[in-house]
Design a protein around this motif. Structure first.
Motif, PDB file in Angstrom:
ATOM      1  N   ILE A  16     -19.241 -33.636 -47.515  1.00  0.00           N
ATOM      2  CA  ILE A  16     -18.442 -34.246 -48.534  1.00  0.00           C
ATOM      3  C   ILE A  16     -17.988 -33.490 -49.871  1.00  0.00           C
ATOM      4  O   ILE A  16     -18.609 -32.994 -50.666  1.00  0.00           O
ATOM      5  CB  ILE A  16     -19.278 -35.516 -49.352  1.00  0.00           C
ATOM      6  CG1 ILE A  16     -19.904 -36.502 -48.089  1.00  0.00           C
ATOM      7  CG2 ILE A  16     -18.471 -36.436 -50.226  1.00  0.00           C
ATOM      8  CD1 ILE A  16     -20.874 -37.488 -48.453  1.00  0.00           C
ATOM      9  N   ALA A  17     -16.679 -33.357 -50.018  1.00  0.00           N
ATOM     10  CA  ALA A  17     -15.978 -33.000 -50.971  1.00  0.00           C
ATOM     11  C   ALA A  17     -15.920 -33.645 -52.327  1.00  0.00           C
ATOM     12  O   ALA A  17     -15.501 -34.735 -52.366  1.00  0.00           O
ATOM     13  CB  ALA A  17     -14.500 -32.384 -50.577  1.00  0.00           C
ATOM     14  N   ALA A  18     -16.637 -32.921 -53.352  1.00  0.00           N
ATOM     15  CA  ALA A  18     -16.883 -34.049 -54.445  1.00  0.00           C
ATOM     16  C   ALA A  18     -16.987 -33.040 -55.558  1.00  0.00           C
ATOM     17  O   ALA A  18     -17.786 -31.905 -55.515  1.00  0.00           O
ATOM     18  CB  ALA A  18     -18.082 -35.010 -54.328  1.00  0.00           C
ATOM     19  N   ASP A  19     -16.793 -33.665 -56.951  1.00  0.00           N
ATOM     20  CA  ASP A  19     -16.984 -32.798 -58.086  1.00  0.00           C
ATOM     21  C   ASP A  19     -18.296 -33.305 -58.541  1.00  0.00           C
ATOM     22  O   ASP A  19     -18.384 -34.486 -59.048  1.00  0.00           O
ATOM     23  CB  ASP A  19     -15.587 -33.025 -59.208  1.00  0.00           C
ATOM     24  CG  ASP A  19     -15.692 -32.222 -60.350  1.00  0.00           C
ATOM     25  OD1 ASP A  19     -16.806 -31.720 -60.514  1.00  0.00           O
ATOM     26  OD2 ASP A  19     -14.911 -32.064 -61.074  1.00  0.00           O
ATOM     27  N   ALA A  20     -19.089 -32.288 -58.482  1.00  0.00           N
ATOM     28  CA  ALA A  20     -20.489 -32.890 -59.438  1.00  0.00           C
ATOM     29  C   ALA A  20     -20.370 -33.291 -60.836  1.00  0.00           C
ATOM     30  O   ALA A  20     -21.448 -33.831 -61.292  1.00  0.00           O
ATOM     31  CB  ALA A  20     -21.482 -31.605 -59.156  1.00  0.00           C
ATOM     32  N   LEU A  21     -19.278 -32.824 -61.617  1.00  0.00           N
ATOM     33  CA  LEU A  21     -19.215 -33.226 -62.800  1.00  0.00           C
ATOM     34  C   LEU A  21     -18.934 -34.797 -62.908  1.00  0.00           C
ATOM     35  O   LEU A  21     -18.693 -35.049 -64.262  1.00  0.00           O
ATOM     36  CB  LEU A  21     -18.018 -32.185 -63.519  1.00  0.00           C
ATOM     37  CG  LEU A  21     -18.274 -30.758 -64.061  1.00  0.00           C
ATOM     38  CD1 LEU A  21     -17.379 -29.877 -64.159  1.00  0.00           C
ATOM     39  CD2 LEU A  21     -19.483 -30.669 -65.123  1.00  0.00           C
ATOM     40  N   TYR A  58     -25.998 -28.394 -66.924  1.00  0.00           N
ATOM     41  CA  TYR A  58     -27.106 -29.502 -67.151  1.00  0.00           C
ATOM     42  C   TYR A  58     -26.547 -31.152 -66.875  1.00  0.00           C
ATOM     43  O   TYR A  58     -27.262 -31.554 -66.016  1.00  0.00           O
ATOM     44  CB  TYR A  58     -27.159 -29.632 -68.887  1.00  0.00           C
ATOM     45  CG  TYR A  58     -28.278 -30.793 -69.186  1.00  0.00           C
ATOM     46  CD1 TYR A  58     -29.605 -30.443 -68.991  1.00  0.00           C
ATOM     47  CD2 TYR A  58     -27.700 -31.893 -69.766  1.00  0.00           C
ATOM     48  CE1 TYR A  58     -30.505 -31.453 -69.316  1.00  0.00           C
ATOM     49  CE2 TYR A  58     -28.545 -32.918 -70.062  1.00  0.00           C
ATOM     50  CZ  TYR A  58     -29.860 -32.734 -69.871  1.00  0.00           C
ATOM     51  OH  TYR A  58     -30.712 -33.685 -70.350  1.00  0.00           O
ATOM     52  N   ASP A  59     -25.149 -31.102 -67.102  1.00  0.00           N
ATOM     53  CA  ASP A  59     -24.650 -32.457 -66.683  1.00  0.00           C
ATOM     54  C   ASP A  59     -24.723 -32.827 -65.257  1.00  0.00           C
ATOM     55  O   ASP A  59     -25.006 -33.886 -64.793  1.00  0.00           O
ATOM     56  CB  ASP A  59     -23.264 -32.541 -67.307  1.00  0.00           C
ATOM     57  CG  ASP A  59     -23.162 -32.723 -68.633  1.00  0.00           C
ATOM     58  OD1 ASP A  59     -24.277 -32.628 -69.490  1.00  0.00           O
ATOM     59  OD2 ASP A  59     -22.059 -32.609 -69.218  1.00  0.00           O
ATOM     60  N   VAL A  60     -24.378 -31.651 -64.437  1.00  0.00           N
ATOM     61  CA  VAL A  60     -24.161 -31.913 -63.144  1.00  0.00           C
ATOM     62  C   VAL A  60     -25.625 -32.253 -62.438  1.00  0.00           C
ATOM     63  O   VAL A  60     -25.874 -32.789 -61.369  1.00  0.00           O
ATOM     64  CB  VAL A  60     -23.846 -30.524 -62.298  1.00  0.00           C
ATOM     65  CG1 VAL A  60     -22.516 -30.294 -62.790  1.00  0.00           C
ATOM     66  CG2 VAL A  60     -24.499 -29.518 -62.525  1.00  0.00           C
ATOM     67  N   VAL A  61     -26.745 -31.581 -63.263  1.00  0.00           N
ATOM     68  CA  VAL A  61     -28.215 -32.101 -62.720  1.00  0.00           C
ATOM     69  C   VAL A  61     -28.448 -33.524 -63.008  1.00  0.00           C
ATOM     70  O   VAL A  61     -29.026 -34.296 -62.034  1.00  0.00           O
ATOM     71  CB  VAL A  61     -29.129 -31.092 -63.344  1.00  0.00           C
ATOM     72  CG1 VAL A  61     -30.429 -31.676 -63.232  1.00  0.00           C
ATOM     73  CG2 VAL A  61     -29.002 -29.551 -63.040  1.00  0.00           C
ATOM     74  N   VAL A  62     -27.890 -34.035 -64.077  1.00  0.00           N
ATOM     75  CA  VAL A  62     -28.225 -35.350 -64.426  1.00  0.00           C
ATOM     76  C   VAL A  62     -27.296 -36.112 -63.533  1.00  0.00           C
ATOM     77  O   VAL A  62     -28.045 -37.255 -63.252  1.00  0.00           O
ATOM     78  CB  VAL A  62     -27.995 -35.605 -65.892  1.00  0.00           C
ATOM     79  CG1 VAL A  62     -28.031 -37.037 -66.285  1.00  0.00           C
ATOM     80  CG2 VAL A  62     -28.604 -34.765 -67.002  1.00  0.00           C
TER      81      VAL A  62
END
Length: 257
Positions: free
Chosen positions: A60-65, A115-119
């Motif tokens: 799945i192509a997706a932006d972790a942001l 950090y945000d991508v982890v959350v």
């Protein structure tokens, strides 16, 4: 110690580097993969390798942001395979960034990327795993830089430290609910992204070797995993030294070309 087999594994940041190598390594265990990253063509290549090795794979192509995109990936994994046994949160960047040259936007961007991508994945994964009878493992590719302020990587060190602290708290809170957490702290890894950036990289390891360390951590599930040992020992020693001494050592390391 059992190998990872017949599990559903979600890897965020799977299109290259450590994430791609971990997927290829575990693909021989008849696992079920959900691979996600922003770059669709590169991600599709990794997915083909995984399927060729005998494992099922949803890419799945997706932006972790994007929080909604991250939640959508978790939902798609649940819909496709029912459960998520292991999640590896591997997205992030740590460019050479001197504090006398950065702007506020630069620091905010590095915080978001690390950090945000982890959350964005952590919250929906916790919700999903709480509904599973067996809980699950959430692993995060952190960094030895998250243990101390590394010169020319200050914003990156700060973001990784924040993520480590958040996961430490989640580990304590959610252990009774069956959700386990592993923070993985590599030193410098020779990925294409950082090659030639000019930052000194003592004790650098290949991404293939780094992936083997990550797989071992996923199998053993320690609270914290550190590698390679010379870099880990150096960072631990620096944290015990008086600040003037550790600062001198770090300045000298940062100035090596």
């Amino acid at each position: 110690m059992a190998r990872i087999t017949h599990r559903t594994v979600l890897i965020v940041g799977a299109s290259s580097g450590i994430g791609a190598e971990v997927a290829r390594h575990l693909a021989h265990g008849d696992n079920r993969f959900v691979l996600t990253a922003r770059r669709a063509p590169e991600l599709a290549t990794v997915a083909r390798d995984v399927r060729a090795a005998g494992s099922a794979c949803l890419d799945i192509a997706a932006d972790a942001l994007d929080p909604s995109a991250a939640a959508g990936v978790v939902a798609a994994a649940s819909a496709e395979f029912g459960t998520i046994d292991i999640a590896l949160l591997n997205a992030g960047q740590g460019p050479d960034m001197s504090m006398d040259q950065v702007g506020v936007a630069d620091v905010s961007r590095i915080m978001a990327l690390n950090y945000d991508v982890v959350v964005n994945y952590l919250v929906p994964l916790i919700e999903h795993m709480l509904a599973q009878e067996h809980g699950g493992l959430i692993a995060h590719t952190n960094s030895l830089a998250g243990l101390t302020g590394i010169p020319r990587q200050g914003p990156y060190s700060a973001a990784k430290a924040a993520a480590r602290t958040l996961i430490d708290a989640a580990r304590v809170e959610l252990a009774p609910r069956g959700i386990r957490f592993t923070s993985i702290h590599p030193g410098f890894v020779a990925t294409d992204r950082i090659r030639g950036d000019g930052l000194p990289k003592p004790f650098q390891v290949s991404q293939e070797r780094a992936a083997r360390h990550v797989v071992r951590a996923l199998e053993r599930e320690p609270a914290q995993a550190y590698f390679p040992w010379p870099a880990a020992a150096l960072v631990r020693t620096l944290r015990t030294l008086p600040t003037p001494v550790s600062s001198l050592v770090l300045r000298r390391l940062a100035s090596r070309q």
